[in-house]
Design an enzyme around this catalytic site. Structure first.
Site, PDB file in Angstrom:
ATOM      1  CG  HIS A  40      -2.333   0.371   0.937  1.00 32.97           C
ATOM      2  ND1 HIS A  40      -2.891   0.373  -0.331  1.00 32.97           N
ATOM      3  CD2 HIS A  40      -3.336   0.773   1.770  1.00 32.97           C
ATOM      4  CE1 HIS A  40      -4.158   0.754  -0.257  1.00 32.97           C
ATOM      5  NE2 HIS A  40      -4.455   1.009   0.994  1.00 32.97           N
ATOM      6  CG  ASN A  87      -9.137   4.464   4.376  1.00 32.39           C
ATOM      7  OD1 ASN A  87      -8.395   3.953   3.534  1.00 32.39           O
ATOM      8  ND2 ASN A  87      -9.926   3.749   5.147  1.00 32.39           N
ATOM      9  CG  ASP A 112      -1.522   0.627  -3.382  1.00 35.05           C
ATOM     10  OD1 ASP A 112      -1.611   1.781  -2.929  1.00 35.05           O
ATOM     11  OD2 ASP A 112      -2.352  -0.275  -3.110  1.00 35.05           O
ATOM     12  CG  ASN A 133     -10.717   2.725   0.747  1.00 31.35           C
ATOM     13  OD1 ASN A 133     -11.735   2.756   0.045  1.00 31.35           O
ATOM     14  ND2 ASN A 133     -10.503   1.775   1.638  1.00 31.35           N
TER      15      ASN A 133
END
Length: 208
Positions: A40, A87, A112, A133
Site C-alpha cells: 500500500h 483513507n 499502488d 480508498n
C-alpha cells in the site's frame, strides 16, 4: 537604500528564483515504520525515489503531510506524502492544491494497484477511484477525477478469499521488492515527462 530595502530585495529575488509551485506530486501510503515497504506504500516508495534523485528530503510538515519543494525538468513542484493515513489522503492533497491555487489538472498522484503485476505501470489522465480508498478520498474532496495518476503494480491477492487489507498491508517478497524498485525509477521518469506536458510520451514508453 537602507539595509531593510536590501534585505527585501534579496528576499524577493530568492522567491523569484525558486518560482511558483506549478505541480503537486503526491505519493500515497500510510505513515509509520510498521507500514514501510508494504504494498500500500508503493506511492511513498516512488516519491521517495524521486526525492533521492533530486537531492531533496521530504521532511517538512505541511498540509497534513511531509513535503519538499523541488524543480523537476525546469518546473517547480511540491512533493507530498500525506500523513493522514490512506483513507483520508484527499484532506492533505486538497490543502496543498488550495494553498498554491493549483488546479487539479496539475496534480499527479502515484499509488499502488493490485490489478497490475509488480514491475508494471499504468499512466492515466483521469478515471474513477477503482476501489482504492486513497483515490476515493481525493476524488471526493476535489470533486474532480480529471487529474493525472501513475498506478504502480503490486500484484493481485494469491487467491480470491485472501483478505485484501492483509494483502496490501503486507510486505513485498524479495523478488517483487526488486521489481518495485524498477517501477519506482520508471515512475520518476514518467513524472519528469508529465510535468513538461509530455504525458502521451510517458504513456507510450511506460504503460503496460
Amino acid at each position: 537604500m537602507s539595509i531593510f530595502d536590501i534585505f527585501d530585495r534579496i528576499s524577493s529575488d530568492s522567491q523569484s528564483a525558486r518560482g511558483k509551485i506549478e505541480y503537486v506530486i503526491a505519493g500515497l501510503g500510510n505513515p509509520g515504520m510498521q507500514y514501510e515497504g508494504t504494498r500500500h506504500n508503493a506511492g511513498f516508495i516512488a516519491v521517495d525515489t524521486l526525492a533521492g534523485q533530486l537531492g531533496v528530503s521530504i521532511d517538512r510538515m505541511k498540509f497534513r503531510g511531509k513535503t519538499a519543494e523541488c524543480t523537476i525538468s525546469g518546473v517547480r513542484c511540491l512533493l507530498l506524502k500525506p500523513d493522514t493515513f490512506m483513507n483520508l489522503s484527499g484532506e492533505s492533497v486538497v490543502q496543498a492544491l488550495d494553498f498554491y491555487k493549483i488546479d487539479a489538472s496539475k496534480l499527479i498522484v502515484l499509488y499502488d494497484d493490485i490489478s497490475l503485476e509488480p514491475g508494471r505501470l499504468r499512466i492515466r489522465r483521469k478515471g474513477s477511484h477503482g476501489g482504492h480508498n486513497g483515490m476515493r478520498s481525493i476524488i471526493e474532496l476535489t470533486g474532480r477525477d480529471d487529474f493525472q495518476r501513475i498506478k504502480i503494480g503490486v500484484g493481485k491477492k494469491p487467491h480470491p478469499d485472501y483478505d485484501l487489507a492483509k494483502w496490501v498491508l503486507g510486505k513485498f517478497s524479495p523478488e517483487d521488492k526488486e521489481k518495485i524498485k524498477v517501477s519506482a525509477e520508471n515512475a520518476c521518469e514518467c513524472v519528469k515527462l508529465m510535468v513538461q506536458g509530455k504525458t502521451d510520451e510517458a504513456m507510450n514508453r511506460y504503460n503496460s
